[in-house]
Write an enzyme that holds these catalytic residues in place. Sequence first.
Site, mmCIF file in Angstrom:
data_model
loop_
_atom_site.group_PDB
_atom_site.id
_atom_site.type_symbol
_atom_site.label_atom_id
_atom_site.label_comp_id
_atom_site.label_asym_id
_atom_site.label_seq_id
_atom_site.Cartn_x
_atom_site.Cartn_y
_atom_site.Cartn_z
ATOM 1 C CD GLU A 42 -10.011 -32.151 -22.141
ATOM 2 O OE1 GLU A 42 -8.798 -32.150 -22.429
ATOM 3 O OE2 GLU A 42 -10.486 -32.896 -21.284
ATOM 4 N N GLY A 95 -8.482 -49.501 -11.933
ATOM 5 C CA GLY A 95 -7.123 -49.780 -12.394
ATOM 6 C C GLY A 95 -6.131 -49.048 -11.503
ATOM 7 N NE ARG A 96 -1.726 -48.008 -15.015
ATOM 8 C CZ ARG A 96 -1.726 -48.735 -16.140
ATOM 9 N NH1 ARG A 96 -1.024 -49.824 -16.224
ATOM 10 N NH2 ARG A 96 -2.426 -48.346 -17.177
ATOM 11 C CB ILE A 97 -5.912 -43.532 -11.795
ATOM 12 C CG1 ILE A 97 -4.655 -43.202 -12.618
ATOM 13 C CG2 ILE A 97 -6.482 -42.275 -11.151
ATOM 14 C CD1 ILE A 97 -4.894 -42.295 -13.808
ATOM 15 C CB THR A 103 -9.838 -37.118 -12.886
ATOM 16 O OG1 THR A 103 -9.839 -38.440 -12.339
ATOM 17 C CG2 THR A 103 -10.280 -36.128 -11.838
ATOM 18 C CB SER A 104 -11.521 -41.043 -16.848
ATOM 19 O OG SER A 104 -12.849 -40.775 -17.233
ATOM 20 C CG HIS A 151 -6.831 -32.885 -19.456
ATOM 21 N ND1 HIS A 151 -7.368 -33.530 -20.543
ATOM 22 C CD2 HIS A 151 -6.056 -33.802 -18.819
ATOM 23 C CE1 HIS A 151 -6.933 -34.790 -20.555
ATOM 24 N NE2 HIS A 151 -6.144 -34.968 -19.530
HETATM 25 P P1 NAD Z 1 -5.828 -48.536 -16.060
HETATM 26 O O1 NAD Z 1 -5.812 -49.245 -17.374
HETATM 27 O O2 NAD Z 1 -4.906 -48.999 -14.979
HETATM 28 O O3 NAD Z 1 -7.320 -48.500 -15.462
HETATM 29 C C1 NAD Z 1 -8.476 -48.447 -16.239
HETATM 30 C C2 NAD Z 1 -9.462 -49.439 -15.643
HETATM 31 O O4 NAD Z 1 -10.720 -49.281 -16.315
HETATM 32 C C3 NAD Z 1 -9.032 -50.916 -15.840
HETATM 33 O O5 NAD Z 1 -9.015 -51.579 -14.600
HETATM 34 C C4 NAD Z 1 -10.084 -51.475 -16.797
HETATM 35 O O6 NAD Z 1 -10.353 -52.848 -16.562
HETATM 36 C C5 NAD Z 1 -11.275 -50.588 -16.474
HETATM 37 N N1 NAD Z 1 -12.267 -50.595 -17.550
HETATM 38 C C6 NAD Z 1 -12.053 -50.506 -18.881
HETATM 39 N N2 NAD Z 1 -13.209 -50.555 -19.559
HETATM 40 C C7 NAD Z 1 -14.184 -50.669 -18.627
HETATM 41 C C8 NAD Z 1 -15.600 -50.784 -18.697
HETATM 42 N N3 NAD Z 1 -16.245 -50.778 -19.872
HETATM 43 N N4 NAD Z 1 -16.289 -50.881 -17.533
HETATM 44 C C9 NAD Z 1 -15.636 -50.899 -16.353
HETATM 45 N N5 NAD Z 1 -14.303 -50.802 -16.217
HETATM 46 C C10 NAD Z 1 -13.590 -50.702 -17.342
HETATM 47 O O7 NAD Z 1 -5.546 -47.011 -16.400
HETATM 48 P P2 NAD Z 1 -5.070 -45.858 -15.389
HETATM 49 O O8 NAD Z 1 -3.604 -45.735 -15.436
HETATM 50 O O9 NAD Z 1 -5.767 -46.051 -14.089
HETATM 51 O O10 NAD Z 1 -5.690 -44.591 -16.163
HETATM 52 C C11 NAD Z 1 -7.093 -44.484 -16.377
HETATM 53 C C12 NAD Z 1 -7.416 -43.333 -17.290
HETATM 54 O O11 NAD Z 1 -7.242 -42.099 -16.617
HETATM 55 C C13 NAD Z 1 -6.494 -43.189 -18.514
HETATM 56 O O12 NAD Z 1 -6.835 -44.078 -19.567
HETATM 57 C C14 NAD Z 1 -6.695 -41.748 -18.898
HETATM 58 O O13 NAD Z 1 -7.709 -41.604 -19.856
HETATM 59 C C15 NAD Z 1 -7.116 -41.068 -17.589
HETATM 60 N N6 NAD Z 1 -6.105 -40.096 -17.136
HETATM 61 C C16 NAD Z 1 -6.462 -38.792 -17.007
HETATM 62 C C17 NAD Z 1 -5.526 -37.866 -16.586
HETATM 63 C C18 NAD Z 1 -5.890 -36.419 -16.401
HETATM 64 O O14 NAD Z 1 -5.030 -35.573 -16.590
HETATM 65 N N7 NAD Z 1 -7.096 -36.105 -16.023
HETATM 66 C C19 NAD Z 1 -4.212 -38.263 -16.313
HETATM 67 C C20 NAD Z 1 -3.883 -39.604 -16.439
HETATM 68 C C21 NAD Z 1 -4.847 -40.520 -16.852
#
Ligand code: NAD
Length: 322
Positions: free
Chosen positions: A261, A151-153, A230-231, A280
Amino acid sequence: MSKPHAVIAIDLPAGLLEDLRRSINPIVTGSDPAAVEAALPRAEGILCSALLPLPAERLDRAPNLRVISNFGVGIDNIDLAAATARGIAVCNTPGVLSGAVADLTIGLILAIARRLFENAAYARDGWPRRQPPPPLGWDPAGKLLGIVGFGRIGQAVALRARAFGMEVIYHDLVDEPVEGLEDCRPVPLDELLELSDVVSLHVNLDPSTHHLIGARELARMKPTAWLINTSRGAVVDQSALVEALRQRTIAGAALDVLDPEPPAADEPLLAMENVILLPHIGSATVETRAAMRDMAVRNLIAVLTGRVPPACINPEVLAARA
Ligand code: NAD
């Protein structure tokens, strides 16, 4: 007309709080759990972070709630189905933090590759008298990075990793080519785990990704490979990870997120030398946190004043109100 009542359960700088007061009446400011709980019956909006769990039972104690504005992109602290069923809009802060989390992920890859923590300890601890010489690292260039969740990250990580000469494969529910990242190849999860030198997790946490990486998946990784998370902590089965690290079936893990956490004092990961742990901090830069606060405040105000928010997870709720 009286202003809508909202619980502001994160700290806001004075200027932003003043902006917010022009259209909203903040009945609670700050994250004191008792004060937040007591204000739920009157709250029409809540601005909170992942630290405030909002399961269905809690939503039931907030019958006037119209919007939850989450300070963060992950909304796994919120029962989304329950919120939608109650007509509550759920807003978050996508995009503005992708660069910061991707930067941290690349930082971890470089720290692993160049053995930064071991070498920093070596330098403090007796260098130059010590033998053997400092441990050698490896070049990211030419290594394979497997991104789970493109996705975005995940995509922001891919863009950066390519600049270091890494090849990128990914696994996602969606495997259409991404503009500008056509050379990143979608593969099944098992193939990604078997081939990658570094596996980096970027899925959102939901029932489909809870313990997505367990004993079976860890066993598929190369013994030289590292896992980066980092998810969200619960994407990984932490006991299985501890076992894999103990048995050295993978080389190591770099974790910005844990389950739970903060970790329990006796959490085995805290004492393992092939583990890098961070508290985190994926989005924890001055600029990114400011952009997240700004977006979260704009989401809250927009929904409570009948306008379209910058980001809403369940826009059908807003459409039904129009
Ligand atoms: P996003 O929705 O753009 O990306 C998530 C991707 O995961 C999507 O492309 C989705 O299709 C895919 N996905 C979902 N379920 C799946 C599965 N079962 N198998 C394979 N792929 C799957 O979200 P994002 O903006 O990229 O953020 C991702 C995550 O990062 C957030 O939900 C959050 O939990 C985590 N995050 C962590 C921090 C941190 O401080 N460590 C900061 C920001 C976000």
